[in-house]
Design a protein around this motif. Structure first.
Motif, PDB file in Angstrom:
ATOM      1  N   PHE A   1       0.655  -1.178  -0.012  1.00  0.00           N
ATOM      2  CA  PHE A   1       0.058   0.034   0.028  1.00  0.00           C
ATOM      3  C   PHE A   1       0.838   1.304   0.006  1.00  0.00           C
ATOM      4  N   LEU A   2       0.406   2.154  -0.888  1.00  0.00           N
ATOM      5  CA  LEU A   2       1.161   3.536  -0.804  1.00  0.00           C
ATOM      6  C   LEU A   2       0.161   4.684  -0.273  1.00  0.00           C
ATOM      7  N   ILE A   3       0.497   5.394   0.868  1.00  0.00           N
ATOM      8  CA  ILE A   3      -0.123   6.456   1.317  1.00  0.00           C
ATOM      9  C   ILE A   3       0.511   7.790   1.295  1.00  0.00           C
ATOM     10  N   PRO A   4       0.097   8.465   0.256  1.00  0.00           N
ATOM     11  CA  PRO A   4       0.671   9.938   0.290  1.00  0.00           C
ATOM     12  C   PRO A   4       0.019  10.764   1.297  1.00  0.00           C
TER      13      PRO A   4
ATOM     14  N   LEU B   1       3.467  -1.180   4.096  1.00  0.00           N
ATOM     15  CA  LEU B   1       3.012   0.256   3.925  1.00  0.00           C
ATOM     16  C   LEU B   1       3.846   1.257   3.669  1.00  0.00           C
ATOM     17  N   ILE B   2       3.982   2.121   2.531  1.00  0.00           N
ATOM     18  CA  ILE B   2       4.534   3.057   2.167  1.00  0.00           C
ATOM     19  C   ILE B   2       3.986   4.654   2.721  1.00  0.00           C
TER      20      ILE B   2
ATOM     21  N   ASP C   1       7.635  -2.863  11.503  1.00  0.00           N
ATOM     22  CA  ASP C   1       8.847  -3.014  10.705  1.00  0.00           C
ATOM     23  C   ASP C   1       8.155  -3.093   9.263  1.00  0.00           C
ATOM     24  N   GLN C   2       6.932  -3.373   9.172  1.00  0.00           N
ATOM     25  CA  GLN C   2       6.394  -3.377   7.561  1.00  0.00           C
ATOM     26  C   GLN C   2       6.350  -1.942   7.000  1.00  0.00           C
ATOM     27  N   PHE C   3       6.464  -0.854   7.951  1.00  0.00           N
ATOM     28  CA  PHE C   3       6.359   0.332   7.372  1.00  0.00           C
ATOM     29  C   PHE C   3       7.423   0.863   6.604  1.00  0.00           C
ATOM     30  N   VAL C   4       7.433   1.761   5.715  1.00  0.00           N
ATOM     31  CA  VAL C   4       8.471   2.425   5.097  1.00  0.00           C
ATOM     32  C   VAL C   4       7.974   3.866   4.952  1.00  0.00           C
ATOM     33  N   PHE C   5       9.097   4.648   5.198  1.00  0.00           N
ATOM     34  CA  PHE C   5       8.818   6.301   5.153  1.00  0.00           C
ATOM     35  C   PHE C   5       9.724   6.887   4.059  1.00  0.00           C
ATOM     36  N   ILE C   6       8.964   7.468   3.291  1.00  0.00           N
ATOM     37  CA  ILE C   6       9.742   8.140   2.078  1.00  0.00           C
ATOM     38  C   ILE C   6       9.260   9.804   1.776  1.00  0.00           C
ATOM     39  N   ALA C   7      10.155  10.609   1.892  1.00  0.00           N
ATOM     40  CA  ALA C   7      10.156  11.993   1.517  1.00  0.00           C
ATOM     41  C   ALA C   7      11.105  12.570   0.409  1.00  0.00           C
ATOM     42  N   ASP C   8      10.525  13.431  -0.566  1.00  0.00           N
ATOM     43  CA  ASP C   8      11.610  13.954  -1.242  1.00  0.00           C
ATOM     44  C   ASP C   8      10.474  15.166  -1.969  1.00  0.00           C
TER      45      ASP C   8
ATOM     46  N   LYS D   1       2.964  13.828  -8.185  1.00  0.00           N
ATOM     47  CA  LYS D   1       2.477  12.702  -9.012  1.00  0.00           C
ATOM     48  C   LYS D   1       3.591  12.136  -9.612  1.00  0.00           C
ATOM     49  N   ALA D   2       4.764  12.793  -9.646  1.00  0.00           N
ATOM     50  CA  ALA D   2       5.997  12.344 -10.057  1.00  0.00           C
ATOM     51  C   ALA D   2       6.707  11.319  -8.957  1.00  0.00           C
ATOM     52  N   GLY D   3       6.720  11.759  -7.708  1.00  0.00           N
ATOM     53  CA  GLY D   3       6.919  10.974  -6.686  1.00  0.00           C
ATOM     54  C   GLY D   3       6.236   9.621  -6.398  1.00  0.00           C
TER      55      GLY D   3
END
Length: 276
Positions: free
Chosen positions: A4-7, A33-34, A77-84, A89-91
Motif C-alpha cells: 500500500f502507498l499512502i501519500p 505500507l509506504i 517493521d512493515q512500514f516504509v517512510f519516504i520523503a522527497d 505525481k512524479a514521486g
C-alpha cells in the motif's frame, strides 16, 4: 494487495485516509505500507538544506503513524517512510515503479476540497497519473469489513475498458459480493450495444457471479449510483479509468466528480491494465 502507498500532507483528511489504509492493509494481510510526503511546495526560506528538510519530514511521518491505531497483526517493521521534493505525481509514479505498489490510498473531503486544497489537488494529480489503482477515502470514514462492492459501468467499449482482472482480484481478496450497476434513464439499457455490453461484462466477471441492475429512474447518473449504494448497503464503489481523457474530465464536471463529492463510501479508480 501486498503493498500500500499512502501519500500524506499531514491534514485531517490525510490522517483519516492513513488510518483507513492501515486497517484495510491489516484486513488484507498486506506486507508493506509506504507513507510518502512530497515537500515540493515547502517555503523557500528558513527551512535549512534539502537533506535537513528531508530528515525532518521523515520524522513527521514517523510521528504521524505513532498517532494511528496500529493493530497488533500489522508489525511496524512493515512500514516504509519516504520523503522527497518531487511533485506528488512524479514521486508517486517513482515509488509505484520501484516498490510494485498494489494500491494507493488517499483522502478527499468533497467538491471544494478537490479544487481548493493541497490534498485535493494532489489526489487529482495521482488520479490523472493512473500509476496504480487509487482508493479515495471520504472525510471521517472509518474502515469496516467490505462485504459488498459495486462496479459502475456505462457499458461502452466493455471488452477494452473493463479492468476485469483487477476487479476479480480485489473482490476476491476481500471476499466481497459483487454488483454491477448501469444508470440509463433514457433507454433502460435496451439498445443493442448495451445488451451486448451487459453480456460481455457478465462474462468477463463470471468468476465473481455478480448481480447486474439497470437503474432507470434518476436522471442524474451519480445520484443513481449513490442511491443504489445506499439501498444495497454497498461498502466500496469501483470505477474504471477509461483512458487519459477520463482523468482530465474526472474533476471537471463529470459523473465521477459528483460521485466523489456525494459518496459516503470509498471509491476505487481502477486502471484498464491490471497492476500487481
Amino acid at each position: 494487495m501486498k503493498t500500500f502507498l499512502i501519500p500524506v500532507d499531514f491534514s485531517d483528511v490525510a490522517y483519516t485516509a492513513a488510518q483507513y489504509a492501515v486497517d484495510m492493509a491489516t484486513y488484507l494481510h498486506a506486507s508493506k505500507l509506504i507513507f510518502y510526503h512530497s515537500y515540493a511546495h515547502r517555503p523557500s526560506d528558513g527551512y535549512g538544506e534539502h537533506a535537513t528538510y528531508e530528515q525532518a519530514t521523515l520524522r513527521h511521518l514517523e510521528k504521524m503513524t505513532a498517532k494511528l491505531y496500529i493493530p497488533a497483526a500489522l508489525p511496524k517493521d512493515q512500514f516504509v517512510f519516504i520523503a522527497d521534493d518531487k511533485p506528488v505525481k512524479a514521486g508517486v509514479e517513482a515509488i509505484v515503479a520501484e516498490h510494485a505498489v498494489s494500491l494507493i490510498v488517499m483522502g478527499i473531503a468533497g467538491l471544494s476540497d478537490i479544487e481548493n486544497t493541497l490534498i485535493g489537488r494532489n489526489t487529482m494529480d495521482v488520479a490523472k497519473s493512473g500509476a496504480a489503482p487509487l482508493l479515495i477515502v471520504p472525510r471521517n470514514h472509518v474502515f469496516k469489513p467490505i462485504r459488498k462492492v459495486v462496479y459502475a459501468t456505462d457499458l461502452k467499449d466493455v471488452e477494452y475498458i473493463t479492468p476485469a482482472a483487477s476487479i476479480i482480484r480485489l473482490a476476491g481478496q476481500l471476499g466481497a459480493e459483487t454488483h454491477i450497476v448501469h444508470v440509463d434513464p433514457a433507454t433502460q439499457g435496451q439498445t443493442p450495444e448495451k445488451i451486448l455490453g451487459k453480456q460481455q461484462v457478465l462474462r468477463m466477471l463470471e468468476p465473481l457471479n455478480p448481480g447486474f441492475e439497470v437503474i432507470s429512474e434518476p436522471k442524474d447518473k451519480a445520484d443513481g449510483i449513490f442511491d443504489y449504494v445506499k439501498r444495497h448497503h454497498i461498502d466500496l464503489i469501483l470505477m474504471a479509468s477509461r483512458n487519459h481523457g477520463f482523468f482530465e474530465k474526472l474533476f471537471h464536471g463529470s459523473v465521477s466528480k459528483k460521485l466523489l463529492n456525494i459518496a459516503e463510501v470509498p471509491v476505487v479508480l481502477l486502471k484498464n491494465k491490471p497492476t500487481g
